[in-house]
Design an enzyme around this catalytic site. Structure first.
Site, short mmCIF file in Angstrom:
data_model
loop_
_atom_site.label_atom_id
_atom_site.label_comp_id
_atom_site.label_asym_id
_atom_site.label_seq_id
_atom_site.Cartn_x
_atom_site.Cartn_y
_atom_site.Cartn_z
N ASN A 93 0.81 -1.24 0.00
CA ASN A 93 0.00 0.00 0.00
C ASN A 93 0.84 1.28 0.00
O ASN A 93 0.45 2.28 -0.59
CB ASN A 93 -1.06 -0.01 1.10
CG ASN A 93 -0.50 -0.05 2.48
OD1 ASN A 93 0.64 -0.50 2.67
ND2 ASN A 93 -1.26 0.38 3.46
N LYS A 152 11.43 -8.76 1.65
CA LYS A 152 10.47 -9.57 0.89
C LYS A 152 9.24 -8.68 0.70
O LYS A 152 8.48 -8.44 1.64
CB LYS A 152 10.10 -10.85 1.68
CG LYS A 152 9.06 -11.72 0.97
CD LYS A 152 7.64 -11.35 1.37
CE LYS A 152 6.59 -12.11 0.62
NZ LYS A 152 6.28 -11.53 -0.70
N HIS A 153 9.09 -8.18 -0.50
CA HIS A 153 8.00 -7.24 -0.74
C HIS A 153 6.76 -7.98 -1.25
O HIS A 153 6.85 -9.12 -1.70
CB HIS A 153 8.44 -6.17 -1.75
CG HIS A 153 7.94 -4.80 -1.39
ND1 HIS A 153 6.68 -4.59 -0.87
CD2 HIS A 153 8.50 -3.57 -1.48
CE1 HIS A 153 6.50 -3.29 -0.64
NE2 HIS A 153 7.60 -2.65 -1.00
N ALA A 154 5.62 -7.29 -1.18
CA ALA A 154 4.36 -7.88 -1.68
C ALA A 154 4.51 -8.22 -3.16
O ALA A 154 5.17 -7.50 -3.93
CB ALA A 154 3.22 -6.89 -1.48
N SER A 155 3.88 -9.31 -3.58
CA SER A 155 4.12 -9.87 -4.92
C SER A 155 3.55 -9.03 -6.05
O SER A 155 3.84 -9.31 -7.22
CB SER A 155 3.56 -11.29 -5.00
OG SER A 155 4.26 -12.12 -4.10
N GLU A 181 3.41 -4.67 12.39
CA GLU A 181 2.53 -3.52 12.11
C GLU A 181 1.37 -4.07 11.30
O GLU A 181 1.54 -4.36 10.11
CB GLU A 181 3.27 -2.44 11.30
CG GLU A 181 4.47 -1.83 11.97
CD GLU A 181 4.09 -0.85 13.07
OE1 GLU A 181 2.88 -0.71 13.39
OE2 GLU A 181 5.01 -0.24 13.64
N LEU A 182 0.19 -4.19 11.92
CA LEU A 182 -0.91 -4.88 11.24
C LEU A 182 -2.05 -3.91 10.91
O LEU A 182 -1.82 -2.72 10.80
CB LEU A 182 -1.37 -6.05 12.10
CG LEU A 182 -0.24 -7.00 12.52
CD1 LEU A 182 -0.74 -8.11 13.43
CD2 LEU A 182 0.48 -7.60 11.31
N CYS A 230 -3.47 1.91 6.63
CA CYS A 230 -3.76 1.28 7.92
C CYS A 230 -4.24 2.30 8.94
O CYS A 230 -5.08 2.00 9.78
CB CYS A 230 -2.52 0.54 8.42
SG CYS A 230 -1.07 1.60 8.48
N GLU A 281 -11.70 -4.46 9.31
CA GLU A 281 -11.02 -3.36 8.65
C GLU A 281 -11.56 -3.27 7.23
O GLU A 281 -11.62 -4.27 6.52
CB GLU A 281 -9.51 -3.64 8.60
CG GLU A 281 -8.74 -2.56 7.87
CD GLU A 281 -7.24 -2.83 7.78
OE1 GLU A 281 -6.85 -4.00 7.63
OE2 GLU A 281 -6.46 -1.86 7.88
P1 NAP Z 1 -0.70 -9.20 3.53
O1 NAP Z 1 -1.51 -10.03 2.66
O2 NAP Z 1 -0.50 -9.61 4.92
O3 NAP Z 1 0.69 -8.96 2.79
C1 NAP Z 1 1.74 -8.25 3.38
C2 NAP Z 1 3.05 -8.97 3.11
O4 NAP Z 1 3.04 -10.22 3.79
C3 NAP Z 1 3.27 -9.29 1.64
O5 NAP Z 1 4.65 -9.20 1.37
C4 NAP Z 1 2.80 -10.74 1.54
O6 NAP Z 1 3.42 -11.45 0.49
C5 NAP Z 1 3.27 -11.28 2.87
N1 NAP Z 1 2.52 -12.43 3.36
C6 NAP Z 1 1.21 -12.70 3.20
N2 NAP Z 1 0.89 -13.85 3.84
C7 NAP Z 1 2.03 -14.28 4.43
C8 NAP Z 1 2.35 -15.42 5.23
N3 NAP Z 1 1.44 -16.31 5.59
N4 NAP Z 1 3.62 -15.58 5.64
C9 NAP Z 1 4.56 -14.67 5.31
N5 NAP Z 1 4.33 -13.59 4.55
C10 NAP Z 1 3.08 -13.39 4.12
O7 NAP Z 1 -1.26 -7.73 3.65
P2 NAP Z 1 -2.09 -6.93 2.61
O8 NAP Z 1 -3.50 -7.30 2.82
O9 NAP Z 1 -1.52 -7.03 1.26
O10 NAP Z 1 -1.80 -5.45 3.17
C11 NAP Z 1 -2.73 -4.69 3.76
C12 NAP Z 1 -2.74 -4.88 5.27
O11 NAP Z 1 -1.56 -4.30 5.80
C13 NAP Z 1 -3.88 -4.13 5.89
O12 NAP Z 1 -4.44 -4.90 6.92
C14 NAP Z 1 -3.21 -2.91 6.46
O13 NAP Z 1 -3.90 -2.29 7.51
C15 NAP Z 1 -1.90 -3.45 6.87
N6 NAP Z 1 -0.92 -2.37 7.01
C16 NAP Z 1 -0.49 -2.05 8.26
C17 NAP Z 1 0.39 -1.00 8.43
C18 NAP Z 1 0.89 -0.60 9.78
O14 NAP Z 1 1.86 0.15 9.85
N7 NAP Z 1 0.30 -1.05 10.86
C19 NAP Z 1 0.83 -0.29 7.31
C20 NAP Z 1 0.35 -0.65 6.06
C21 NAP Z 1 -0.51 -1.71 5.92
P3 NAP Z 1 2.64 -11.77 -0.89
O15 NAP Z 1 2.30 -10.45 -1.49
O16 NAP Z 1 3.64 -12.52 -1.67
O17 NAP Z 1 1.43 -12.56 -0.51
#
Ligand code: NAP
Length: 457
Positions: free
Chosen positions: A134, A157-160, A231-232, A265, A362
């Site tokens: 994001n 390891k960045h998002a794919s 940071e979730l 977030c 969320e």
């Molecule tokens: P996500 O699916 O959790 O993906 C984030 C990262 O984690 C990606 O690099 C993803 O890789 C990896 N990942 C996913 N599942 C994993 C697993 N089981 N094991 C290891 N790595 C894994 O998150 P998203 O939905 O794309 O991102 C949005 C979320 O992030 C929202 O909930 C948002 O609130 C939160 N966020 C929090 C903050 C903060 O500072 N608190 C800031 C920004 C965003 P792949 O892309 O390869 O799947």
């Protein structure tokens, strides 16, 4: 992904922009070995030299902002003016740690019976950062700048869906002149993360992302007894009381909810407005949402672009539908959207019942949830109903209300009369299911350091 390739897809129109081959096991092994080798020398590089390199990284970001911003917008769809601002913010975090890092790491002297006693801050080694799409550059830089200043080395390891941006981040450090291996991007999917965390050469892991990813990473790190920082997600409350500057409150409410096309977030996601000003606030809030410019994110005046992927759009559309079925009322006008991409209309849902996505989940997109509240006690109780505890906002001029909100809102931050924003000078993080640990400021630098106790008799 298709075959072995991972695609970056423009969410505005669904077109494939670029395809990447993920790292093989041998490439991951080489990267881990390089990181380990580099750490041995990097930890001894004088702080002034590390700071100089970080300032040069800031120079690179500023010089190449337009190019990196374009790649961000192409890959995940945020409005180009926001992408530009994001790249420039990355420069500020580099300059912040270049300037303040040495002070954050100074010995802390203690008075004991010993001749000398103090705490010294020492780096721990290669740290893995698992990052979301994001804020593709900012999330990574707010980890990388303090990590490198501390003398650690970074593995990203960045998002794919944002691998061009992931490679751009590595490019910044290379151009700045950091020695090879200080910061490496691993082009790997989520399934390869476990092996990297379990590798003895990796000393800690930080993840910004969703709850399920956080749970998995924390469980593996726990099993290996390695430090982790999470940071979730968040579903921040935004409370408006009668003494508030209403015009500013409405403007800020719109800004926080639509920033990054709603995918932040720390966006205000649940709005609790006092009955005395509810009608006035609501009519202005709805008018502002109806006037938002939803358009091609490459246009400089676009305010809301597409969501980052079709899957994210579909998930949000499903949440809206369930909230509407569960009793919410949509206050905004329907609108025609720009095309075939991951588009969704900005909207305001009022009076959603408890047990619906509006109250319990969320919502990651430009959807505001609005309720009338009768008192600050009531607003805080409903705000704290969430499983999350990232940020929170109060609009009020009443000192007693401000004190109460600071004491009682269950969140990692409370911002009064402004929106929640990350700032290199302030610690950033959440409580409850928004994660643990703090990034930025001194906390962010020390998150992955050995605070070694030294006593010299
Ligand atoms: P996500 O699916 O959790 O993906 C984030 C990262 O984690 C990606 O690099 C993803 O890789 C990896 N990942 C996913 N599942 C994993 C697993 N089981 N094991 C290891 N790595 C894994 O998150 P998203 O939905 O794309 O991102 C949005 C979320 O992030 C929202 O909930 C948002 O609130 C939160 N966020 C929090 C903050 C903060 O500072 N608190 C800031 C920004 C965003 P792949 O892309 O390869 O799947």
């Amino acid at each position: 992904m298709s075959g072995n390739l991972v695609h970056s897809i423009n969410p505005a129109n669904g077109e494939v922009i670029e395809s990447f081959s993920p790292f093989t096991a041998a490439a991951i092994e080489t990267a881990l070995e390089t990181a380990t080798e580099r750490f041995r020398s990097w930890r001894n590089v004088p702080l002034a030299e590390r700071a100089e390199l970080l300032n040069r990284a800031a120079d690179v970001l500023e010089a190449k902002a337009a190019e990196y911003a374009r790649d961000i917008t192409m890959e995940m769809g945020k409005p180009i003016k926001e992408a530009n601002a994001e790249v420039l913010k990355c420069a500020t975090v580099c300059r912040h740690y270049a300037e303040h890092g040495p002070a954050y790491m100074q010995d802390e002297v203690a008075s004991t019976e010993a001749h000398r006693a103090f705490v010294r801050h020492l780096p721990i080694g290669p740290v893995l950062a698992v990052m979301p799409w994001n804020f593709p550059l900012w999330q990574a830089f707010r980890f990388a700048a303090p990590a490198l200043m501390a003398g650690n080395v970074g593995l990203l390891k960045h998002a794919s869906n944002v691998w061009r941006s992931a490679l751009n981040i590595e490019d910044v450090f290379r151009r700045a002149g950091f020695p090879e291996g200080c910061f490496q991007t691993l082009l790997i999917g989520a399934s390869a993360v476990e092996g990297v965390i379990r590798d003895d050469r990796v000393k800690a892991v930080t993840l910004t992302g969703s709850g399920p990813a956080g749970r998995s990473v924390a469980a593996i790190a726990g099993d290996c007894l390695k430090p982790s920082l999470l940071e979730l997600g968040g579903s921040d409350a935004f409370i408006v009381m009668p003494s508030a500057d209403l015009e500013k409150a409405v403007k800020t409410a719109v800004m926080t909810r639509i920033r990054n096309s709603g995918q932040s977030c720390i966006a205000g996601k649940r709005f609790f407005v006092h009955a005395d000003i509810y009608d006035d606030f609501t009519s202005r809030f709805v008018a502002a949402f109806d006037a938002l410019k939803v358009d091609d994110p490459m246009k400089p005046d676009t305010e809301v672009g597409p969501l980052a992927t079709l899957a994210i759009r579909d998930e949000l559309a499903g949440q809206v539908e369930r909230s509407l079925k569960g009793g919410a009322e949509s206050l905004t006008k329907p609108r025609i959207l720009p095309g075939n991409g991951a588009w969704i209309a900005p909207q305001i849902l009022a009076d959603a019942h408890s047990g619906t996505p509006s109250t319990d989940e969320e919502m990651f997109g430009p959807v505001a949830n609005l309720w009338k509240t009768t008192s600050l006690d009531d607003a805080i109780a409903r705000a704290n109903h969430s499983i999350y505890g990232l940020g929170s906002v109060l609009f009020s001029k009443d000192e007693a209300e401000i004190d109460q909100a600071i004491r009682e809102l269950e969140a990692g931050s409370t911002f009064v009369n402004s929106m929640v924003a990350s700032d290199p000078r302030l610690p950033f993080g959440g409580i409850k299911q928004s994660g643990y640990g703090r990034e930025l400021a001194a906390d962010g630098l020390r998150a992955f350091m050995n605070r070694k106790t030294v006593s010299v008799a």
